[in-house]
Design a protein around this motif. Structure first.
Motif, PDB file in Angstrom:
ATOM      1  N   VAL A   3      40.752  41.061  24.286  1.00  0.00           N
ATOM      2  CA  VAL A   3      40.652  39.857  24.554  1.00  0.00           C
ATOM      3  C   VAL A   3      39.848  39.120  23.498  1.00  0.00           C
ATOM      4  N   ALA A  23      42.110  31.392  32.716  1.00  0.00           N
ATOM      5  CA  ALA A  23      41.511  32.528  32.618  1.00  0.00           C
ATOM      6  C   ALA A  23      43.093  33.495  32.223  1.00  0.00           C
ATOM      7  N   GLN A  24      44.502  32.886  32.385  1.00  0.00           N
ATOM      8  CA  GLN A  24      45.411  33.318  31.870  1.00  0.00           C
ATOM      9  C   GLN A  24      45.749  34.277  30.471  1.00  0.00           C
ATOM     10  N   VAL A  25      44.399  34.490  29.250  1.00  0.00           N
ATOM     11  CA  VAL A  25      44.385  35.200  28.645  1.00  0.00           C
ATOM     12  C   VAL A  25      43.534  36.522  28.563  1.00  0.00           C
ATOM     13  N   TYR A  26      42.881  36.187  29.922  1.00  0.00           N
ATOM     14  CA  TYR A  26      41.747  37.617  29.991  1.00  0.00           C
ATOM     15  C   TYR A  26      43.370  38.465  30.997  1.00  0.00           C
ATOM     16  N   THR A  28      44.101  40.813  33.053  1.00  0.00           N
ATOM     17  CA  THR A  28      43.703  41.944  34.106  1.00  0.00           C
ATOM     18  C   THR A  28      44.807  42.992  34.232  1.00  0.00           C
ATOM     19  N   TRP A  31      43.340  47.099  34.567  1.00  0.00           N
ATOM     20  CA  TRP A  31      42.242  47.205  35.775  1.00  0.00           C
ATOM     21  C   TRP A  31      43.541  48.469  36.552  1.00  0.00           C
ATOM     22  N   PRO A  54      47.839  38.846  45.466  1.00  0.00           N
ATOM     23  CA  PRO A  54      46.050  37.953  45.203  1.00  0.00           C
ATOM     24  C   PRO A  54      46.494  37.048  43.663  1.00  0.00           C
ATOM     25  N   GLU A  55      47.212  37.602  42.638  1.00  0.00           N
ATOM     26  CA  GLU A  55      46.965  37.300  41.314  1.00  0.00           C
ATOM     27  C   GLU A  55      48.329  36.453  41.491  1.00  0.00           C
ATOM     28  N   VAL A  57      51.251  37.580  40.493  1.00  0.00           N
ATOM     29  CA  VAL A  57      52.151  37.869  39.483  1.00  0.00           C
ATOM     30  C   VAL A  57      53.849  38.202  39.962  1.00  0.00           C
ATOM     31  N   ASP A  69      54.372  40.140  36.166  1.00  0.00           N
ATOM     32  CA  ASP A  69      53.649  40.145  35.330  1.00  0.00           C
ATOM     33  C   ASP A  69      52.685  41.221  34.917  1.00  0.00           C
ATOM     34  N   HIS A  72      49.262  41.438  34.153  1.00  0.00           N
ATOM     35  CA  HIS A  72      47.995  41.070  35.211  1.00  0.00           C
ATOM     36  C   HIS A  72      47.909  41.555  36.167  1.00  0.00           C
ATOM     37  N   LYS A  74      47.070  43.773  38.946  1.00  0.00           N
ATOM     38  CA  LYS A  74      46.550  44.791  39.073  1.00  0.00           C
ATOM     39  C   LYS A  74      45.810  46.102  40.420  1.00  0.00           C
ATOM     40  N   GLY A  75      47.177  45.702  40.597  1.00  0.00           N
ATOM     41  CA  GLY A  75      48.227  47.238  41.298  1.00  0.00           C
ATOM     42  C   GLY A  75      47.133  47.471  42.320  1.00  0.00           C
ATOM     43  N   CYS A  76      47.087  45.661  43.353  1.00  0.00           N
ATOM     44  CA  CYS A  76      45.858  46.389  44.292  1.00  0.00           C
ATOM     45  C   CYS A  76      47.622  47.184  45.895  1.00  0.00           C
TER      46      CYS A  76
END
Lengths: 97, 328
Positions: A3, A23-26, A28, A31, A54-55, A57, A69, A72, A74-76
């Motif tokens: 970023v 926050a979308q430009v960050y 995640t 992870w 949770p995201e 996506v 997506d 973003h 996080k692969g939970c």
């Protein structure tokens, strides 16, 4: 996935955040160690994964799931556990991609 | 009446909490917030107490919120949102605003059960029209898993370690939903994100009420509960199925149980969580038995409350209809 950070001169007066949801430009997505892969042929578009993500996506267009997506996600793995038809699989990320 | 929702109709609509927030992998809080915000039909203003949700969604210079959002300290979320609601009513009286706006406060268990209780109680008593959503993850997760008054008995936290003197938290969990119900406000409910239809219906119901409303939501925390991230929704479902976290609502003094599950033993809920790992040892069997006893007792009391209050409201209705039959 990096970023670009703003220098202090570029910040708005008072340091306020002027755009909502920026926050979308960050990204995640870095992870993640496992990524979800949907078998689109067997997917029934029940949207259970969408409501439990949770995201938020899980990409949906006109009542159909079009993909995930991965920038973003996080692969939970909640989607893979909750999917009623078990068409989502968590696949280990590899370095070559 | 609330119309039954279909996921296909709401899926793909604008996300008011965007991706890119930095809540832990597998955290249930964003799931709850997304469900709440998707259930809201009018524009919303959100007040957010200090806690995981506030910290992780608004790391400078980013914000994951697409709705007006105010951060307040641990202790005054309810006071903040009641102030906003008062300002809105003043503007409405002056004719400067005519939109219908909903006010929602989000706080964790620390901000609700412990630190924010006095301001919440005050705001409820003053009767402001807002919805207060408690995201109950049963400890101060944001600062490193310290016990709160919401932490269940026997649970490991960093301030209630497992050792010779104590085996996890010695005290019981506070029953905040009943404490809030004792305020006699129009709508109080308890729900879980695994039952999305229940959660969203309750939010819709609460936002239609012209007065204070409260919803307590169980929020599994993989970091603090020492569980696997993918298990979050399954754990939330297990909490409901073991009657540890009953789904019920109190509408104008009438208790109603929304789901009567085939009760599973409490061990099934404890086993996937490493914070309870020590309880499964034979020498700590008495704590599990104690937890089971308490769950059974509370479930019985709840059923009794539901029965009695429903009977009473039916009697009241009958009396009213017999007193003035012409109004029918």
């Amino acid at each position: 996935m990096t970023v670009e950070r703003k220098k202090w001169r570029d910040l708005p007066i008072g340091g306020v955040i002027i755009t909502g949801g920026n926050a979308q430009v960050y990204l995640t997505g870095n992870w993640r160690t496992k990524k979800p892969v949907i078998d689109m042929k067997r997917c029934t578009n029940c949207m259970i994964c969408w409501v439990y993500c949770p995201e938020g996506v899980i990409l949906v267009k006109d009542g159909k799931i079009t993909g995930i997506d991965l920038e973003h996600c996080k692969g939970c793995g909640i989607c893979a556990v909750e999917c009623p038809t078990k068409v989502i699989e968590m696949v280990k990320e590899s370095k070559d991609e | 009446m609330i119309k039954k929702m279909k996921l296909r109709d709401i899926a793909g609509s604008t996300e008011h909490l965007t991706c890119g927030h930095r809540l832990c992998t597998g955290c249930a809080e964003p799931v709850i917030v997304r469900q709440v915000l998707h259930a809201a039909e009018n524009p919303v203003v959100v007040a957010n107490a200090t806690g995981c949700l506030e910290v992780a969604t608004t790391i400078y210079p980013y914000t994951a919120w697409k709705v007006p959002w105010i951060h307040s300290a641990f202790e005054n979320t309810a006071a903040t949102i009641s102030g906003v609601e008062s300002a809105y009513r003043a503007l409405k009286r002056k004719g400067k605003i005519d939109k219908k706006i909903n006010f929602i406060a989000f706080a964790g268990d620390g901000g609700t059960y412990d630190i924010g209780l006095q301001s919440l109680s005050g705001a409820l008593e003053r009767g402001h029209a807002f919805l207060y959503v408690c995201l109950d993850n049963e400890a101060y997760m944001n600062t490193g898993i310290q016990r709160s008054s919401s932490t269940p008995r026997g649970s490991w936290t960093t301030t209630t370690p497992v050792g010779e003197k104590i085996v996890g938290k010695p005290e019981y969990k506070k029953d905040i939903t009943e404490i809030i119900a004792a305020h006699g406000i129009p709508y109080v409910a308890q729900t879980a994100p695994s039952h999305w239809m229940d959660l969203m219906t309750k939010v819709k119901k609460a936002l239609k009420v012209e007065g204070p409303t409260f919803i307590n939501v169980s929020s599994p925390c993989p970091r603090g509960w020492r569980s696997e991230p993918e298990e979050s929704m399954r754990l939330s479902r297990l909490a409901v199925e073991t009657c540890y976290w009953p789904l019920y609502e109190v509408e104008n003094g009438v208790w109603k149980i929304n789901l009567k599950p085939k009760k599973k033993p409490i061990e099934e809920y404890l086993a996937p969580q490493k914070r309870f790992a020590h309880l499964l040892k034979p020498q700590n069997k008495h704590i599990v038995e104690d937890l089971q006893r308490r769950v059974d007792e509370r479930w019985e009391t709840l059923q009794w409350k539901a029965e009695v209050s429903q009977q009473r409201s039916q009697q009241k209705q009958q009396q009213q209809t017999s007193a003035n039959p012409t109004s029918q």
